[in-house]
Design a protein around this motif. Structure first.
Motif, PDB file in Angstrom:
ATOM      1  N   MET A  83       0.850  -1.183   0.000  1.00  0.00           N
ATOM      2  CA  MET A  83       0.000   0.000   0.000  1.00  0.00           C
ATOM      3  C   MET A  83       0.891   1.241   0.000  1.00  0.00           C
ATOM      4  O   MET A  83       1.850   1.338   0.744  1.00  0.00           O
ATOM      5  N   SER A  84       0.569   2.185  -0.869  1.00  0.00           N
ATOM      6  CA  SER A  84       1.353   3.417  -0.916  1.00  0.00           C
ATOM      7  C   SER A  84       0.836   4.419   0.109  1.00  0.00           C
ATOM      8  O   SER A  84      -0.311   4.353   0.549  1.00  0.00           O
ATOM      9  N   LYS A  85       1.708   5.339   0.482  1.00  0.00           N
ATOM     10  CA  LYS A  85       1.336   6.352   1.477  1.00  0.00           C
ATOM     11  C   LYS A  85       0.285   7.289   0.899  1.00  0.00           C
ATOM     12  O   LYS A  85       0.357   7.668  -0.274  1.00  0.00           O
ATOM     13  N   PRO A  86      -0.662   7.704   1.716  1.00  0.00           N
ATOM     14  CA  PRO A  86      -1.645   8.697   1.268  1.00  0.00           C
ATOM     15  C   PRO A  86      -0.952  10.036   0.962  1.00  0.00           C
ATOM     16  O   PRO A  86       0.087  10.368   1.543  1.00  0.00           O
ATOM     17  N   ILE A  87      -1.536  10.781   0.068  1.00  0.00           N
ATOM     18  CA  ILE A  87      -1.000  12.085  -0.323  1.00  0.00           C
ATOM     19  C   ILE A  87      -0.848  12.996   0.886  1.00  0.00           C
ATOM     20  O   ILE A  87       0.134  13.729   1.000  1.00  0.00           O
ATOM     21  N   THR A  88      -1.785  12.934   1.811  1.00  0.00           N
ATOM     22  CA  THR A  88      -1.713  13.810   2.986  1.00  0.00           C
ATOM     23  C   THR A  88      -0.478  13.514   3.831  1.00  0.00           C
ATOM     24  O   THR A  88       0.165  14.433   4.345  1.00  0.00           O
ATOM     25  N   VAL A  89      -0.130  12.245   3.957  1.00  0.00           N
ATOM     26  CA  VAL A  89       1.065  11.859   4.719  1.00  0.00           C
ATOM     27  C   VAL A  89       2.321  12.282   3.963  1.00  0.00           C
ATOM     28  O   VAL A  89       3.252  12.849   4.552  1.00  0.00           O
ATOM     29  N   LEU A  90       2.346  12.016   2.654  1.00  0.00           N
ATOM     30  CA  LEU A  90       3.496  12.435   1.844  1.00  0.00           C
ATOM     31  C   LEU A  90       3.701  13.946   1.906  1.00  0.00           C
ATOM     32  O   LEU A  90       4.828  14.427   2.020  1.00  0.00           O
ATOM     33  N   ARG A  91       2.603  14.678   1.854  1.00  0.00           N
ATOM     34  CA  ARG A  91       2.682  16.145   1.897  1.00  0.00           C
ATOM     35  C   ARG A  91       3.288  16.619   3.221  1.00  0.00           C
ATOM     36  O   ARG A  91       4.176  17.458   3.245  1.00  0.00           O
ATOM     37  N   GLU A  92       2.780  16.063   4.315  1.00  0.00           N
ATOM     38  CA  GLU A  92       3.267  16.476   5.634  1.00  0.00           C
ATOM     39  C   GLU A  92       4.750  16.142   5.796  1.00  0.00           C
ATOM     40  O   GLU A  92       5.528  16.946   6.316  1.00  0.00           O
ATOM     41  N   GLU A  93       5.157  14.974   5.342  1.00  0.00           N
ATOM     42  CA  GLU A  93       6.572  14.600   5.412  1.00  0.00           C
ATOM     43  C   GLU A  93       7.431  15.536   4.564  1.00  0.00           C
ATOM     44  O   GLU A  93       8.530  15.923   4.964  1.00  0.00           O
ATOM     45  N   PHE A  94       6.916  15.913   3.402  1.00  0.00           N
ATOM     46  CA  PHE A  94       7.634  16.832   2.536  1.00  0.00           C
ATOM     47  C   PHE A  94       7.803  18.193   3.200  1.00  0.00           C
ATOM     48  O   PHE A  94       8.903  18.771   3.197  1.00  0.00           O
ATOM     49  N   VAL A  95       6.725  18.708   3.776  1.00  0.00           N
ATOM     50  CA  VAL A  95       6.779  20.010   4.448  1.00  0.00           C
ATOM     51  C   VAL A  95       7.779  19.973   5.600  1.00  0.00           C
ATOM     52  O   VAL A  95       8.602  20.887   5.753  1.00  0.00           O
ATOM     53  N   GLU A  96       7.724  18.927   6.397  1.00  0.00           N
ATOM     54  CA  GLU A  96       8.649  18.813   7.526  1.00  0.00           C
ATOM     55  C   GLU A  96      10.105  18.765   7.050  1.00  0.00           C
ATOM     56  O   GLU A  96      10.977  19.422   7.630  1.00  0.00           O
ATOM     57  N   ALA A  97      10.366  18.003   5.990  1.00  0.00           N
ATOM     58  CA  ALA A  97      11.730  17.902   5.456  1.00  0.00           C
ATOM     59  C   ALA A  97      12.191  19.237   4.884  1.00  0.00           C
ATOM     60  O   ALA A  97      13.346  19.642   5.069  1.00  0.00           O
ATOM     61  N   LEU A  98      11.286  19.942   4.213  1.00  0.00           N
ATOM     62  CA  LEU A  98      11.631  21.238   3.629  1.00  0.00           C
ATOM     63  C   LEU A  98      11.930  22.271   4.714  1.00  0.00           C
ATOM     64  O   LEU A  98      12.917  23.013   4.621  1.00  0.00           O
ATOM     65  N   VAL A  99      11.112  22.295   5.754  1.00  0.00           N
ATOM     66  CA  VAL A  99      11.332  23.227   6.868  1.00  0.00           C
ATOM     67  C   VAL A  99      12.672  22.929   7.534  1.00  0.00           C
ATOM     68  O   VAL A  99      13.452  23.841   7.830  1.00  0.00           O
ATOM     69  N   LYS A 100      12.954  21.654   7.745  1.00  0.00           N
ATOM     70  CA  LYS A 100      14.223  21.261   8.356  1.00  0.00           C
ATOM     71  C   LYS A 100      15.401  21.685   7.477  1.00  0.00           C
ATOM     72  O   LYS A 100      16.405  22.210   7.975  1.00  0.00           O
ATOM     73  N   LEU A 101      15.269  21.503   6.183  1.00  0.00           N
ATOM     74  CA  LEU A 101      16.322  21.906   5.248  1.00  0.00           C
ATOM     75  C   LEU A 101      16.533  23.417   5.254  1.00  0.00           C
ATOM     76  O   LEU A 101      17.679  23.893   5.319  1.00  0.00           O
ATOM     77  N   VAL A 102      15.443  24.164   5.224  1.00  0.00           N
ATOM     78  CA  VAL A 102      15.532  25.628   5.244  1.00  0.00           C
ATOM     79  C   VAL A 102      16.177  26.100   6.543  1.00  0.00           C
ATOM     80  O   VAL A 102      17.105  26.920   6.541  1.00  0.00           O
ATOM     81  N   ASN A 103      15.706  25.571   7.659  1.00  0.00           N
ATOM     82  CA  ASN A 103      16.227  26.002   8.953  1.00  0.00           C
ATOM     83  C   ASN A 103      17.692  25.629   9.149  1.00  0.00           C
ATOM     84  O   ASN A 103      18.428  26.347   9.816  1.00  0.00           O
ATOM     85  N   GLY A 104      18.110  24.531   8.566  1.00  0.00           N
ATOM     86  CA  GLY A 104      19.486  24.089   8.736  1.00  0.00           C
ATOM     87  C   GLY A 104      20.432  24.545   7.650  1.00  0.00           C
ATOM     88  O   GLY A 104      21.626  24.235   7.684  1.00  0.00           O
ATOM     89  N   SER A 105      19.930  25.318   6.686  1.00  0.00           N
ATOM     90  CA  SER A 105      20.759  25.713   5.542  1.00  0.00           C
ATOM     91  C   SER A 105      21.825  26.741   5.896  1.00  0.00           C
ATOM     92  O   SER A 105      22.858  26.817   5.240  1.00  0.00           O
ATOM     93  N   GLY A 106      21.547  27.561   6.885  1.00  0.00           N
ATOM     94  CA  GLY A 106      22.473  28.631   7.222  1.00  0.00           C
ATOM     95  C   GLY A 106      22.363  29.838   6.300  1.00  0.00           C
ATOM     96  O   GLY A 106      23.115  30.801   6.444  1.00  0.00           O
ATOM     97  N   LEU A 107      21.450  29.772   5.348  1.00  0.00           N
ATOM     98  CA  LEU A 107      21.261  30.890   4.412  1.00  0.00           C
ATOM     99  C   LEU A 107      20.334  31.933   5.021  1.00  0.00           C
ATOM    100  O   LEU A 107      19.420  31.594   5.779  1.00  0.00           O
TER     101      LEU A 107
END
Length: 76
Positions: free
Chosen positions: A1-25
């Motif tokens: 079974m594949s992950k629901p879009i809502t779960v994929l979206r939330e994981e994507f947002v969390e990863a993006l926020v973590k990347l932005v916050n840790g970028s140092g830019l």
């Protein structure tokens, strides 16, 4: 079974926020990068819409042709 879009979206947002916050830019640099990404995503989404619409219309046309052929066969 594949992950629901809502779960994929939330994981994507969390990863993006973590990347932005840790970028140092600085935020102004992140903003310009994200604007470029948004433009690319928008173009990709528009292209996907056009392809989906074209495929749908072609499938619909083929289905109508099959229905006409079936009617011709029953009339013969």
């Amino acid at each position: 079974m594949s992950k629901p879009i809502t779960v994929l979206r939330e994981e994507f947002v969390e990863a993006l926020v973590k990347l932005v916050n840790g970028s140092g830019l600085p935020m102004f640099a992140i903003e310009s990068i994200l604007k470029e990404i948004i433009a690319e995503v928008h173009a990709g989404a528009q292209h996907q819409y056009e392809m989906d619409k074209k495929n749908y219309e072609e499938s619909k046309r083929l289905e109508e042709l099959k229905e006409l052929e079936a009617l011709k066969e029953t009339d013969a």
